[in-house]
Scaffold this motif. Structure first.
Motif, PDB file in Angstrom:
ATOM      1  N   TRP A 121       0.805  -1.274  -0.285  1.00  0.00           N
ATOM      2  CA  TRP A 121       0.049   0.107  -0.160  1.00  0.00           C
ATOM      3  C   TRP A 121       0.899   1.168  -0.009  1.00  0.00           C
ATOM      4  N   HIS A 122       0.461   2.348  -0.839  1.00  0.00           N
ATOM      5  CA  HIS A 122       1.304   3.517  -1.167  1.00  0.00           C
ATOM      6  C   HIS A 122       0.486   4.639  -1.714  1.00  0.00           C
ATOM      7  N   LEU A 123       1.102   5.697  -1.547  1.00  0.00           N
ATOM      8  CA  LEU A 123       0.502   6.834  -2.103  1.00  0.00           C
ATOM      9  C   LEU A 123       1.603   7.161  -3.245  1.00  0.00           C
ATOM     10  N   ASP A 124       1.067   7.762  -4.512  1.00  0.00           N
ATOM     11  CA  ASP A 124       1.893   8.133  -5.742  1.00  0.00           C
ATOM     12  C   ASP A 124       2.606   9.546  -5.458  1.00  0.00           C
ATOM     13  N   ASN A 125       1.834  10.291  -5.385  1.00  0.00           N
ATOM     14  CA  ASN A 125       2.160  11.949  -5.322  1.00  0.00           C
ATOM     15  C   ASN A 125       3.437  12.122  -4.375  1.00  0.00           C
ATOM     16  N   PRO A 126       3.567  11.692  -3.289  1.00  0.00           N
ATOM     17  CA  PRO A 126       4.871  12.019  -2.504  1.00  0.00           C
ATOM     18  C   PRO A 126       6.040  11.759  -3.021  1.00  0.00           C
ATOM     19  N   TYR A 127       6.009  10.540  -4.035  1.00  0.00           N
ATOM     20  CA  TYR A 127       7.298  10.476  -4.582  1.00  0.00           C
ATOM     21  C   TYR A 127       7.884  11.459  -5.349  1.00  0.00           C
ATOM     22  N   TRP A 128       6.776  12.385  -6.281  1.00  0.00           N
ATOM     23  CA  TRP A 128       7.104  13.243  -7.282  1.00  0.00           C
ATOM     24  C   TRP A 128       7.943  14.584  -6.997  1.00  0.00           C
ATOM     25  N   SER A 129       8.210  15.176  -7.963  1.00  0.00           N
ATOM     26  CA  SER A 129       8.834  16.682  -7.488  1.00  0.00           C
ATOM     27  C   SER A 129       8.009  17.729  -7.282  1.00  0.00           C
ATOM     28  N   PHE A 130       6.726  17.360  -7.048  1.00  0.00           N
ATOM     29  CA  PHE A 130       5.408  18.354  -6.819  1.00  0.00           C
ATOM     30  C   PHE A 130       4.675  17.898  -5.783  1.00  0.00           C
ATOM     31  N   PHE A 131       3.955  18.715  -5.143  1.00  0.00           N
ATOM     32  CA  PHE A 131       2.894  17.955  -4.137  1.00  0.00           C
ATOM     33  C   PHE A 131       1.713  18.902  -4.661  1.00  0.00           C
ATOM     34  N   ASP A 132       0.650  17.891  -5.106  1.00  0.00           N
ATOM     35  CA  ASP A 132      -0.646  18.501  -5.305  1.00  0.00           C
ATOM     36  C   ASP A 132      -1.759  17.374  -5.531  1.00  0.00           C
ATOM     37  N   ALA A 133      -2.683  17.694  -4.534  1.00  0.00           N
ATOM     38  CA  ALA A 133      -3.749  16.669  -4.171  1.00  0.00           C
ATOM     39  C   ALA A 133      -4.884  16.423  -5.428  1.00  0.00           C
ATOM     40  N   ASP A 134      -4.577  17.150  -6.597  1.00  0.00           N
ATOM     41  CA  ASP A 134      -5.267  16.684  -7.757  1.00  0.00           C
ATOM     42  C   ASP A 134      -4.615  16.040  -8.916  1.00  0.00           C
ATOM     43  N   SER A 135      -3.244  15.588  -8.558  1.00  0.00           N
ATOM     44  CA  SER A 135      -2.693  14.676  -9.314  1.00  0.00           C
ATOM     45  C   SER A 135      -3.294  13.431  -9.591  1.00  0.00           C
ATOM     46  N   ILE A 136      -3.028  12.826 -10.729  1.00  0.00           N
ATOM     47  CA  ILE A 136      -4.038  11.697 -11.118  1.00  0.00           C
ATOM     48  C   ILE A 136      -3.017  10.826 -11.839  1.00  0.00           C
TER      49      ILE A 136
END
Length: 262
Positions: A121-136
């Motif tokens: 189990w994980h979240l995707d967006n925290p790995y990326w170079s931006f934080f945005d709760a609308d990422s998809i």
């Protein structure tokens, strides 16, 4: 490509953080995209990121590397992959779901090899170079994805709980729940798919997949999308070295070469 969503699908996504979309690709489109993806994988060998991405990132023998065969930025290598992942009609679907214009963050094929490890189990967006709760992200089945070979599972509504704290994809499936204990109280939903089906899921929605208990591959193609106007958070992720070193925290990630609008 089936590029229309119903209002019911949009409402379901916004409430639950994911939605299935059946018959996204027809049989000929599945065959075309699958061939292009596998051609890229063959060209890349052990290299994980295509065409100028993060240098020196190669597949090894870790637990993570045995969860799936992961190859990223195929759209920069293959005109066929680019045509699908940057399709304007797909961009319109993303706007329907999120209400925002999107840019490509990165695509990736995720091939769960025979007897491959489960995806914790994980979240995707925290790995990326931006934080945005609308990422998809879109997740496209290029072979049938079943309970037996490691289909996707989602924990509905957890995009409303999700911050940008995360757990890695490691040996313990439940590490994420040490950070978000409230998520462990919600029943997960499995989403088996036929080849050509897809799903969309929010970048801070908890999700995972089981082990591949079969002798055949589970082949999927995915792409993550970044809302236009998102800003750099200091993490490199897969940014090219020169571009990464030119950024400071708070800069808008608006490089039309690396992150084109869809």
């Amino acid at each position: 490509m089936k590029l229309t969503l119903t209002q019911e699908q949009v409402a379901y996504y916004r409430e639950n953080g994911f939605v299935a979309h059946r018959g996204f690709l027809n049989a000929d489109e599945v065959a075309e995209l699958k061939t292009a993806v596998l051609d890229c994988v063959a060209q890349m060998g052990k290299k994980k990121v295509g065409d100028g991405g993060k240098d020196q990132l190669e597949e090894g023998e870790s637990h993570y590397d045995k969860v799936f065969t992961q190859r990223l930025n195929l759209w920069r290598m293959s005109p066929v992959v680019k045509r699908y992942m940057l399709n304007p009609g797909l961009g319109q679907m993303l706007r329907q779901l999120t209400g925002r214009q999107m840019r490509v963050w990165h695509d990736q094929t995720l091939i769960k090899e025979p007897f491959g490890n489960p995806t914790a189990w994980h979240l995707d967006n925290p790995y990326w170079s931006f934080f945005d709760a609308d990422s998809i992200s879109i997740w496209i089945a290029l072979e049938d994805a079943t309970l037996e070979n490691g289909c996707m599972w989602f924990i509905p509504g957890t995009h409303k709980h999700g911050r940008f704290d995360n757990a890695g994809i490691g040996v313990n499936m439940a590490d994420l729940f040490k950070i978000y204990p409230e998520m462990a109280k919600i029943d997960p939903v499995a989403v088996p798919m036929k080849a050509g089906d897809c799903s969309f899921h929010n970048g801070v929605l908890a999700h995972g997949a089981g082990a591949n208990m079969t002798r055949k591959r589970r082949i999927a193609m995915t792409c993550a999308y970044m809302p236009d106007g998102a800003t750099f958070n200091g993490q490199r992720n897969i940014l090219p070295k020169d571009y990464f070193e030119s950024l400071k925290v708070g800069d808008v990630l608006a490089n039309d070469d690396w992150n084109p609008r869809v």
